[in-house]
Write an enzyme that holds these catalytic residues in place. Structure first.
Site: not given
Lengths: 410, 410
Positions: A125, A197, A222-223, A369
């Site tokens: 990422f 991560d 927050y996911k 996605r």
């Protein structure tokens, strides 16, 4: 062909189907963006209001002690620990994932002062690289060694010069899952520390930090943890490092005695020293409520359901949308809980899906996605989403489109 | 002697007296802790709920664009700019004050790569030193030169080897105010940059960043700006540095094109590059509501009132509580908006004040600290506070006390 009856049977057999009612999803929307921003819990607003009105408004500054604000970074960390295989006292909730990467890599380099090489994935990422770049500009002599995406290539990049290996458990784009345990063994075999991560895995698939033996982990709330937009991140530090580890972002909330106002920094015991400045109490309330949603939920059953949702989506796309290339691994053991579908008109497809109340997102240049959050999605939602996909493909709206929308935030 | 009639006359003449009604203060409490944690606004809860329920709950991930989340760090920064003398586009709201100090000093050192000396105050707020220590451990060769508290001694410490001077505009303990403009001239005369921490001045006294010519500023929004516990901090970067400045905590929200997912960090234009990870949207809502309180308020009149409140408190303490030593400057030009009263039993005094519904705090070892936030305090509140102080002193409760409470958070 897989049909409505099959999906309904899966919903009927879903052991955590009732958990969906703990979310305040907009009516009629199939939300496949939970891998980017999780959904709101039905009780989150009330808990936030309680913190704002009672703890802050009425309790004012005394709430730092009376309401337990001071203890919240580690108390929330322990709640997350249950979901990622970490026993108590090893996780602090604070700052952003980016900042926690900075701390973890900085700490790793201080553990191995004679080594300056950090191995990271070529396709990591992007913020991982931005953070490493910033850390490198400060250190002056950091060598970033990029490898992958093949796990074998990553492993081969680890030698006795390496201080730390930083990997994403699940790739943000392809959903490819790494064998973190094996990479940790490889790293330790060369005297390097392992940092993982968990942004795209915590709350979605099985994570076993203590068992894997990783040294540090960072993650996003927050996911799949549904903590709200920009909710604070977390950092895990394995207990064996607690006595001697230090990190570069030392601030007064990580101090052993913050109100002694000593002139020299004395790190607090354990993972507390990874907290820096004053932590975000109102945001903590939203996260605390989001973690309440997991109460009584069989975590492994949830992860199993997530994989079954992915299986259903993949098989339906194979059957009904051959124009889309499934760019995620088909093997459960090798993937996370979202699916990457490749198509040259990915932007337009996602935009058209949204007009049909199916929310996904795009990753450049050509990936649709779709995230399959197990807590609030039904198998019939997957069917609805593929119906919409088929409808979009049948109408090929991009033939007349001249622009693409701005992508949304992961 | 100053009496009730005098205080009532001052309230009657207060041009911003009506602003108090914009706060949800607990009934019967005189809150002198606003320099530590500001009070809750009456509309803050509703704005937070709107962000949670509507923007997050209904809008979900599309709110990053549709609700303007993406623009919030700089939009909020511009709102703060009005209160600290900064024209638009120079302030970002993000992260904590501690982290923003790290960024500012890191940026200053990158502006002067051949210099490694940072001047800071010997009595600075401790996190400043903790942050500098952490930055130093990363850089390897940072020299911290401590000076003060006399401004002359601080100025004398600045020479041609200095990269940056970091000062607190108002001292967290004594309320001593520094002449930042003069120190900036001195710093620039030696090729150093000036960094000012506004934690105890933003929203309380006049700050004129553009006019002073400082290079960087950081500040806190949970004190006199009433943003809520742990609300995000801000950072100011003077426009003249925008084209070429870089900072060590580079993350994807400070990238020029975050969704291009480029492998190399390309800093966003201007102060945006000082944002690091995903920012705290729910906390932003509370801060936004807190800044609404300033709408239509004559800012200079508010600051003038704060000083008049301090004057009243000091004169009443002089008259009625001679046991307490006023340890803050008596000259308005040399102080902030809180008062330090020295007494060997400071802890017990503050505890006893609290039982009389007067909230202040303690700073080690012997300072009773009382904050006079101009937006919601009345002159009669000061009178009530001093009545309570006198009552506490008359009863000398600490003669029988064996322990002191844990201090509260600044």
């Amino acid at each position: 062909m897989t049909g409505r009856a099959d999906a309904e049977a899966l919903d009927a057999a879903d052991p955590i189907a009732a958990v969906r009612a703990r979310f305040a999803l907009p009516r009629g929307v199939v939300y496949l963006g939970g891998n980017s921003l999780g959904a709101l819990g039905t009780r989150t607003g009330a808990k936030v209001a309680e913190t704002v009105e009672r703890e802050w408004g009425d309790g004012l500054v005394s709430s730092w002690n009376d309401a337990g604000w001071w203890d919240r970074p580690l108390a929330l960390g322990d709640r997350i620990g249950r979901l990622v295989g970490a026993s108590a006292g090893q996780i602090a909730v604070c700052d952003s994932t980016s900042l926690n990467i900075y701390k973890a890599v900085g700490a790793a380099l201080q553990l191995a002062p004679d080594r300056r090489v950090v191995v990271a994935e070529r396709d990591c990422f992007p913020t991982d690289r931005y953070v490493l770049e910033g850390l490198g500009s400060t250190l002056g002599d950091l060598e970033l060694r990029l490898a992958g995406p093949e796990p074998g290539e990553l492993a081969a990049a680890i030698d006795d010069s390496v201080a730390a290996v930083l990997v994403n458990h699940v790739d943000y784009r392809s959903a490819r899952r790494l064998d973190v345990r094996a990479l940790t063994v490889r790293a330790h075999g060369h005297g390097a520390v392992a940092i993982v991560d968990l942004a795209h895995s915590a709350g979605a698939i099985e994570v076993a930090l203590d068992d894997w033996g990783v040294d540090f982990a960072v993650g996003c709330t927050y996911k799949y943890l549904n903590g709200g937009p920009g909710s604070p991140a977390f950092i895990y530090v394995a207990r064996r490092h607690h006595d001697h580890v230090s990190q570069p972002l030392s601030g007064w909330h990580g101090h052993a005695r913050p109100f002694a106002f000593t002139t020299a920094y004395e790190p607090a015991p354990g993972v507390r020293r990874f907290v820096c400045g004053t932590p975000p109490i109102v945001a903590y309330a939203a996260l605390d409520a989001a973690l309440d949603v997991w109460d009584g939920v069989d975590v492994l059953a949830a992860f199993e359901k997530g994989q079954a949702l992915v299986d259903l989506l993949v098989s339906l796309v194979d059957e009904r949308c051959p124009e889309l290339e499934v760019a995620s691994p088909r093997d459960r053991a090798l993937r996370g809980s979202h699916v990457a579908l490749r198509h040259v008109h990915a932007h337009s497809i996602v935009r058209e899906l949204a007009t049909r109340h199916v929310v996904g997102d795009v990753r450049e240049p050509d990936v649709v996605r779709l995230g399959l959050a197990p807590l609030y999605l039904r198998f019939t939602d997957v069917l609805v989403a593929v119906d919409a996909l088929r409808d979009v493909l049948d109408h090929e709206p991009w033939r007349n489109s001249t622009s693409d929308p701005r992508p949304t935030v992961t």
